[in-house]
Design a protein around this motif. Structure first.
Motif, short mmCIF file in Angstrom:
data_model
loop_
_atom_site.label_atom_id
_atom_site.label_comp_id
_atom_site.label_asym_id
_atom_site.label_seq_id
_atom_site.Cartn_x
_atom_site.Cartn_y
_atom_site.Cartn_z
N PRO A 227 -1.79 1.45 7.80
CA PRO A 227 -1.69 2.23 6.56
C PRO A 227 -1.26 1.32 5.42
O PRO A 227 -0.52 0.35 5.63
CB PRO A 227 -0.60 3.27 6.89
CG PRO A 227 -0.58 3.35 8.39
CD PRO A 227 -0.93 1.98 8.88
N ARG A 228 -1.71 1.62 4.20
CA ARG A 228 -1.46 0.71 3.09
C ARG A 228 0.03 0.48 2.84
O ARG A 228 0.46 -0.67 2.63
CB ARG A 228 -2.12 1.24 1.81
CG ARG A 228 -1.95 0.32 0.60
CD ARG A 228 -2.86 0.72 -0.53
NE ARG A 228 -4.25 0.61 -0.13
CZ ARG A 228 -4.93 -0.53 -0.15
NH1 ARG A 228 -4.35 -1.65 -0.54
NH2 ARG A 228 -6.19 -0.55 0.22
N MET A 229 0.85 1.53 2.87
CA MET A 229 2.27 1.33 2.63
C MET A 229 2.90 0.47 3.72
O MET A 229 3.73 -0.40 3.47
CB MET A 229 2.99 2.68 2.52
CG MET A 229 4.51 2.57 2.31
SD MET A 229 4.97 1.48 0.95
CE MET A 229 4.17 2.29 -0.41
N LEU B 224 6.54 -0.15 12.10
CA LEU B 224 6.54 -1.58 12.39
C LEU B 224 7.49 -1.92 13.52
O LEU B 224 7.19 -2.78 14.37
CB LEU B 224 6.91 -2.36 11.13
CG LEU B 224 5.88 -2.32 9.99
CD1 LEU B 224 6.47 -2.88 8.71
CD2 LEU B 224 4.61 -3.07 10.38
N VAL B 225 8.64 -1.27 13.56
CA VAL B 225 9.59 -1.49 14.66
C VAL B 225 8.99 -1.00 15.97
O VAL B 225 9.07 -1.67 17.00
CB VAL B 225 10.93 -0.77 14.37
CG1 VAL B 225 11.82 -0.77 15.62
CG2 VAL B 225 11.66 -1.44 13.21
N GLU C 280 -4.56 -9.94 -1.17
CA GLU C 280 -5.65 -10.16 -0.22
C GLU C 280 -5.16 -9.98 1.22
O GLU C 280 -5.85 -9.40 2.06
CB GLU C 280 -6.23 -11.56 -0.42
CG GLU C 280 -7.42 -11.88 0.48
CD GLU C 280 -8.63 -11.01 0.17
OE1 GLU C 280 -9.55 -10.98 1.00
OE2 GLU C 280 -8.65 -10.36 -0.89
N ILE C 281 -3.96 -10.47 1.50
CA ILE C 281 -3.39 -10.30 2.85
C ILE C 281 -3.20 -8.81 3.14
O ILE C 281 -3.49 -8.34 4.25
CB ILE C 281 -2.05 -11.05 2.97
CG1 ILE C 281 -2.26 -12.56 2.79
CG2 ILE C 281 -1.40 -10.78 4.32
CD1 ILE C 281 -0.96 -13.35 2.69
N ILE C 282 -2.71 -8.07 2.15
CA ILE C 282 -2.52 -6.63 2.33
C ILE C 282 -3.86 -5.95 2.61
O ILE C 282 -3.98 -5.10 3.51
CB ILE C 282 -1.85 -6.01 1.08
CG1 ILE C 282 -0.40 -6.51 0.97
CG2 ILE C 282 -1.89 -4.48 1.13
CD1 ILE C 282 0.29 -6.13 -0.32
N GLU C 283 -4.89 -6.32 1.85
CA GLU C 283 -6.21 -5.72 2.04
C GLU C 283 -6.73 -5.98 3.46
O GLU C 283 -7.31 -5.10 4.10
CB GLU C 283 -7.21 -6.25 1.01
CG GLU C 283 -6.95 -5.79 -0.40
CD GLU C 283 -7.01 -4.28 -0.53
OE1 GLU C 283 -7.88 -3.66 0.08
OE2 GLU C 283 -6.16 -3.72 -1.24
N SER D 118 10.94 4.20 4.97
CA SER D 118 11.43 4.60 6.30
C SER D 118 10.28 4.79 7.28
O SER D 118 10.32 4.31 8.41
CB SER D 118 12.25 5.88 6.19
OG SER D 118 12.68 6.30 7.47
N VAL D 119 9.23 5.48 6.83
CA VAL D 119 8.06 5.71 7.70
C VAL D 119 7.42 4.38 8.07
O VAL D 119 7.06 4.14 9.23
CB VAL D 119 7.04 6.62 6.99
CG1 VAL D 119 5.73 6.66 7.78
CG2 VAL D 119 7.60 8.04 6.86
#
Length: 228
Positions: free
Chosen positions: A100-102, A141-142, A89-92, A135-136
Motif C-alpha cells: 500500500p502507498r502509505m 511492516l512489523v 521512484e523507490i516508493i513507486e 500505525s496501520v
C-alpha cells in the motif's frame, strides 16, 4: 519541446499516467523530460493522489503572473541519501510490487533515515499524515518482518527500526507462511485422495512450493553474512 515548460497537454498526460499506475520515470520517458521535472510538478500540485491537470495549469499561470520567488532550499541531506525524485521512484516501485502507498512511504522513510530508526511521532511529522495512518503502516511492516519494534523505557514510546537483518527476517517469515500453505495443500490432497484429479493437483502444488521454499531458505542462510 524537451526541457521547455510543461504544456496543458503534458499535464493531461501526466494525470493519465498517474491514473494508469505508471512510475514518475516512465511518465518522464514518455514526455521526454527528466524524472525530477515530473516528481516536482506532481508534488507542488496536489501530490500523487490529488494531481489535477487543469488546476496545475492554472496555478502555474498564476505563479508566472505574480513572479513567485523560487522555493527555499531544502535542508542538506545526509551523505549518500537519494534526492526527492529518487525517493519517489523507490516508493513507486514498492507500490507496484504490492505494498500500500502509505506503507511504502513509511518503509522508504525508515530505510533512508541515517540510523534506520524513527518514532511514530517522527514519521507522522515527516510524512504529514495522521497517527492512525502511520500505525496501520508500521504494524503491517512489523508483521511482515521488514521492521522491528523497540520500546523506549524512559519515554514510554515505541521506536521502529530497520536493521541489517530486516531482509533476512522478512524472507524467513514469508517462507514460513508459504511453507504452511504447502503443507496444508499436501494434507488436503491426502484427505481427498491422491488418485483423484483434485488430490493430484494439490499434491503437486504442495511439493512444488515446499521445494522452492527449501531452496530459498538455503540461499538466504548462505548469503546472510552479506547483511552483517
Amino acid at each position: 519541446m524537451p526541457g521547455g515548460r510543461l504544456t496543458q497537454q503534458d499535464r493531461r498526460r501526466i494525470a493519465a499516467g498517474l491514473t494508469d499506475g505508471l512510475s514518475y520515470a516512465e511518465i518522464a520517458r514518455r514526455l521526454d523530460r527528466p524524472t525530477s521535472t515530473i516528481s516536482r510538478e506532481v508534488a507542488r500540485n496536489g501530490g500523487h493522489g490529488g494531481y489535477r491537470p487543469q488546476q496545475a495549469q492554472q496555478a502555474t499561470a498564476q505563479r508566472a503572473r505574480r513572479g513567485t520567488p523560487a522555493p527555499p532550499p531544502r535542508a542538506p541531506r545526509a551523505p549518500g541519501t537519494p534526492d526527492g525524485s529518487a525517493e519517489e521512484e523507490i516508493i513507486e516501485l514498492a507500490v507496484r510490487s504490492g505494498l500500500p502507498r502509505m506503507t511504502a512511504r513509511v518503509h522508504v522513510d525508515l530505510l533512508l533515515s541515517e540510523d534506520g530508526r524513527r518514532t511514530a511521532a517522527e514519521l507522522t511529522r515527516r510524512l504529514k499524515v495522521s497517527p492512525a495512518s502511520v500505525s496501520v503502516a508500521v504494524n503491517f511492516l512489523v508483521d511482515q518482518g521488514y521492521v522491528r519494534r523497540e520500546r523506549d523505557p524512559l519515554r514510554r514510546r515505541d521506536i521502529y527500526v530497520v536493521d541489517d537483518d530486516a531482509w533476512y527476517r522478512s524472507i524467513v517469515l514469508s517462507a514460513q507462511r508459504t511453507l504452511d500453505t504447502a503443507r496444508a495443500a499436501t494434507a488436503t490432497a491426502e484427505k481427498v485422495g491422491l488418485d483423484s484429479p483434485v488430490g493430484q493437483r494439490l499434491s503437486r502444488t504442495g511439493t512444488f512450493l515446499e521445494r522452492v521454499i527449501e531452496d530459498m531458505m538455503e540461499s538466504a542462510d548462505r548469503w546472510r553474512d552479506l547483511l552483517a
